[in-house]
Design a protein around this motif. Structure first.
Motif, short mmCIF file in Angstrom:
data_model
loop_
_atom_site.label_atom_id
_atom_site.label_comp_id
_atom_site.label_asym_id
_atom_site.label_seq_id
_atom_site.Cartn_x
_atom_site.Cartn_y
_atom_site.Cartn_z
N ASP A 24 0.85 -1.19 0.00
CA ASP A 24 0.00 0.00 0.00
C ASP A 24 0.88 1.23 0.00
OD1 ASP A 24 -2.44 -1.19 -0.05
OD2 ASP A 24 -2.69 -1.23 2.13
N GLU A 25 0.47 2.22 -0.77
CA GLU A 25 1.20 3.48 -0.78
C GLU A 25 0.67 4.36 0.33
OE1 GLU A 25 0.82 5.28 -4.58
OE2 GLU A 25 1.72 3.60 -5.63
N PRO A 26 1.56 5.13 0.94
CA PRO A 26 1.06 6.04 1.97
C PRO A 26 0.25 7.16 1.31
CG PRO A 26 3.39 6.41 1.56
CD PRO A 26 3.00 5.22 0.78
N PRO A 27 -0.72 7.71 2.01
CA PRO A 27 -1.51 8.80 1.42
C PRO A 27 -0.63 10.03 1.17
CG PRO A 27 -2.07 8.48 3.73
CD PRO A 27 -1.14 7.39 3.36
N LEU A 28 -1.07 10.85 0.22
CA LEU A 28 -0.29 12.03 -0.14
C LEU A 28 -0.21 13.04 1.00
CD1 LEU A 28 -1.60 12.56 -3.76
CD2 LEU A 28 0.54 11.52 -3.05
N ARG A 29 -1.23 13.11 1.80
CA ARG A 29 -1.20 13.99 2.97
C ARG A 29 -1.89 13.28 4.12
NH1 ARG A 29 -5.81 18.41 1.38
NH2 ARG A 29 -7.38 16.85 1.01
N SER A 30 -1.71 13.81 5.26
CA SER A 30 -2.25 13.18 6.45
C SER A 30 -3.78 13.19 6.40
CB SER A 30 -1.77 13.93 7.70
OG SER A 30 -2.41 13.40 8.83
N THR A 31 -4.37 12.08 6.80
CA THR A 31 -5.83 12.01 6.81
C THR A 31 -6.39 12.33 8.19
OG1 THR A 31 -5.69 9.64 7.26
CG2 THR A 31 -5.95 10.33 4.96
N ALA A 32 -5.53 12.56 9.15
CA ALA A 32 -5.99 12.89 10.49
C ALA A 32 -6.57 14.30 10.47
CB ALA A 32 -4.84 12.81 11.48
N ILE A 33 -7.70 14.45 11.10
CA ILE A 33 -8.35 15.76 11.15
C ILE A 33 -8.05 16.36 12.51
CG2 ILE A 33 -10.56 16.97 11.09
CD1 ILE A 33 -11.58 14.67 9.34
#
Length: 183
Positions: free
Chosen positions: A56-65
């Motif tokens: 799996d590729e890491p997301p382009l930016r953080s998904t934490a809100i």
């Protein structure tokens, strides 16, 4: 073994699942002799190997809100807006419970509420006699349409018979004239 039976058991061969010794021997013997089943098994192995390599590729930016703290003036505005919305919903609910009627016509604005809805003097059902009358009218209408259709069909049939009679008469006259001329 037939290829149809083997197709169902290819997953067992792919993951080396334990089956009966006789069944595994039959499966392996068929795979040694059948090129199509062996190619299918090779494709499944290749797909399994590709899936094991997949990361799996890491997301382009953080998904934490992140939770942002609102400033004091904004908190007051949002509280006011929330309370106003709740009050408006409460008023609408009360008006709905009070059977509110609002209308606008040429005389002006009309607003009326009543705790209990007034029963309309108009009824929304038919009596037995009214149903009988409706059915009688519908049947009479249907019967008159059928009679009219039958009359038109009979008239058309009579017209066709009359035309055929005239054609036959002309044919008889022409053949009689030919016989007179030939004599």
């Amino acid at each position: 073994m037939r290829c149809d039976d083997i197709q169902e058991r290819l997953m067992e061969a792919l993951y080396d699942e334990a089956g009966g010794a006789q069944e595994n021997a039959d499966l392996l013997a068929h795979l040694r002799t059948c090129t199509a089943c062996r190619e299918q098994l090779d494709k499944l192995k290749q797909t399994r190997d590709y899936l094991q390599l997949w990361k799996d590729e890491p997301p382009l930016r953080s998904t934490a809100i992140g939770r942002r703290r609102l400033s004091a003036p904004r908190d007051w505005n949002w509280r006011f807006v929330r309370r106003a919305a709740i009050a408006a919903m409460a008023v609408i609910c009360l008006l709905a419970l009070a059977n509110m009627q609002v209308s606008w016509n040429k005389d002006g604005f009309y607003f009326r509420t009543s705790l209990f809805s007034a029963h309309n003097k108009e009824r929304d059902y038919y009596t037995k006699n009214e149903i009988r009358e409706l059915l009688k009218r519908a049947l009479d209408d249907s019967e008159s349409r059928v009679n009219e259709t039958n009359y038109l069909m009979m008239q058309r049939a009579l017209d066709t018979i009359e035309q055929d009679r005239w054609m036959d008469l002309r044919l008889i006259r022409s053949s009689a004239a030919q016989k007179r001329n030939s004599n």
